[in-house]
Design a protein around this motif. Sequence first.
Motif, PDB file in Angstrom:
ATOM      1  N   ASP A  20      42.285 -44.556  52.560  1.00  0.00           N
ATOM      2  CA  ASP A  20      42.329 -45.378  53.778  1.00  0.00           C
ATOM      3  C   ASP A  20      43.569 -46.266  53.789  1.00  0.00           C
ATOM      4  O   ASP A  20      44.056 -46.699  52.742  1.00  0.00           O
ATOM      5  N   ARG A  60      40.516 -40.259  59.078  1.00  0.00           N
ATOM      6  CA  ARG A  60      40.210 -41.694  59.035  1.00  0.00           C
ATOM      7  C   ARG A  60      41.449 -42.518  59.350  1.00  0.00           C
ATOM      8  O   ARG A  60      41.392 -43.522  60.069  1.00  0.00           O
ATOM      9  N   ASP A  64      41.891 -45.137  62.406  1.00  0.00           N
ATOM     10  CA  ASP A  64      42.220 -46.545  62.160  1.00  0.00           C
ATOM     11  C   ASP A  64      43.428 -46.983  62.985  1.00  0.00           C
ATOM     12  O   ASP A  64      43.457 -48.083  63.546  1.00  0.00           O
ATOM     13  N   ALA A 251      38.761 -56.128  49.654  1.00  0.00           N
ATOM     14  CA  ALA A 251      38.454 -55.542  50.961  1.00  0.00           C
ATOM     15  C   ALA A 251      39.715 -55.509  51.825  1.00  0.00           C
ATOM     16  O   ALA A 251      39.857 -56.268  52.773  1.00  0.00           O
ATOM     17  N   ARG A 255      38.622 -50.422  57.247  1.00  0.00           N
ATOM     18  CA  ARG A 255      37.187 -50.092  57.075  1.00  0.00           C
ATOM     19  C   ARG A 255      36.457 -51.210  56.335  1.00  0.00           C
ATOM     20  O   ARG A 255      35.362 -51.590  56.686  1.00  0.00           O
ATOM     21  N   ASP A 256      37.106 -51.718  55.285  1.00  0.00           N
ATOM     22  CA  ASP A 256      36.487 -52.819  54.518  1.00  0.00           C
ATOM     23  C   ASP A 256      36.274 -54.039  55.411  1.00  0.00           C
ATOM     24  O   ASP A 256      35.237 -54.701  55.358  1.00  0.00           O
ATOM     25  N   ARG A 257      37.276 -54.333  56.229  1.00  0.00           N
ATOM     26  CA  ARG A 257      37.178 -55.526  57.084  1.00  0.00           C
ATOM     27  C   ARG A 257      36.058 -55.347  58.107  1.00  0.00           C
ATOM     28  O   ARG A 257      35.309 -56.287  58.393  1.00  0.00           O
ATOM     29  N   LEU A 258      35.980 -54.123  58.667  1.00  0.00           N
ATOM     30  CA  LEU A 258      34.932 -53.869  59.665  1.00  0.00           C
ATOM     31  C   LEU A 258      33.557 -54.021  59.013  1.00  0.00           C
ATOM     32  O   LEU A 258      32.641 -54.608  59.591  1.00  0.00           O
ATOM     33  N   GLU A 259      33.435 -53.503  57.775  1.00  0.00           N
ATOM     34  CA  GLU A 259      32.154 -53.624  57.068  1.00  0.00           C
ATOM     35  C   GLU A 259      31.766 -55.077  56.838  1.00  0.00           C
ATOM     36  O   GLU A 259      30.598 -55.417  56.761  1.00  0.00           O
ATOM     37  N   ARG A 260      32.766 -55.926  56.718  1.00  0.00           N
ATOM     38  CA  ARG A 260      32.479 -57.348  56.529  1.00  0.00           C
ATOM     39  C   ARG A 260      32.330 -58.099  57.847  1.00  0.00           C
ATOM     40  O   ARG A 260      32.375 -59.322  57.890  1.00  0.00           O
ATOM     41  N   GLY A 261      32.231 -57.343  58.913  1.00  0.00           N
ATOM     42  CA  GLY A 261      31.929 -57.973  60.197  1.00  0.00           C
ATOM     43  C   GLY A 261      33.152 -58.419  60.981  1.00  0.00           C
ATOM     44  O   GLY A 261      33.027 -59.058  62.029  1.00  0.00           O
ATOM     45  N   SER A 263      36.343 -57.701  63.371  1.00  0.00           N
ATOM     46  CA  SER A 263      36.642 -56.667  64.370  1.00  0.00           C
ATOM     47  C   SER A 263      38.065 -56.153  64.166  1.00  0.00           C
ATOM     48  O   SER A 263      38.882 -56.802  63.499  1.00  0.00           O
TER      49      SER A 263
END
Length: 306
Positions: A20, A60, A64, A251, A255-261, A263
């Motif tokens: 990624d 991916r 992104d 992170a 993808r890591d940032r999105l997983e942590r909420g 945007s």
Amino acid sequence: MPAATPFRGAGRYAPSPSGDLHLGNLRTALLAWVLARRSGRAFHLRVEDLDRVREGAEQRQLEDLAALGLDWDGEVVRQSERGEAFTAAIGVLEAQGRVFECYCTRREILEAPSAPHAPPGAYPGTCRDLSPAAREQGRGRMRELRREPALRLRAEVPSWQVRDRWAGEVTGTVDDLVLRRGDGVVAYNLAVVVDDAAAGVDQVVRADDLLSSAPRQAHLAHLLGLPEPGYAHVPLAVSTAGARLAKRDGAVTLRDRLERGESAAAVVERIGRSLGLEGCRSARDVLERWDPATLPRHPWTVDLPG
Ligand code: GLU
């Protein structure tokens, strides 16, 4: 005749699909897109999949880039599908007498005494001027090792000069660089030159760890009778420890940032902030508001919560 396009020249982003994209990669991609769009250029995406490919990474990465608001013109180019063009380019250099077979292993190159001012690990020229008998011997050895000889450029200049938008005139070494490796894979330096020219790329924006490769690439373009692009190398992203940003720094991918909420817009905002802009929520905001003259010239230290 190719259809007329509304563009003058082209820029590009050329990720290797090895995983990624992290914030540093995304910032470079965004800057490449902004500089291309700003100057009326087309923007192309090229997947550098000759090496280091991870299953699914290409898809991916494209998702992104699109999530940040980047768009691109034409089909995505994959280097794995460009073998004929690379072979043709090697043929052009061969016809000029500029290609030689190299039978050295990596270890032999590292252990050979190098020329007085050459950087450590530089190719010592071992196979450049071998007799026909020595070549036969080298080929025999390759057969035993079950590999092909590497093909190298017979460099006839010690250095070449390029112009970089921020670094100015940059002179760098041109050596007997590898054109095709012993495992048959075309070398990055050749592929990048052939593909940029084929796509009409005249503006190369990428991270500045590749600045030292630009002179040898521009020289290859020159030998192949291709236009030499303009360069704009941008600073790398680094961790708080000062090392080049990597997955292990936490992170750091979209993808890591999105997983942590967070945007995608908030990620663009972070990148915008690294360029001195507050409140940019999309690539288009950066395009409209960023002044390339203000690019910070030092690495971007990425300091993220969580
Ligand atoms: N594929 C290279 C990378 O991901 C970039 C090559 C280039 O932009 O010339 O580091």
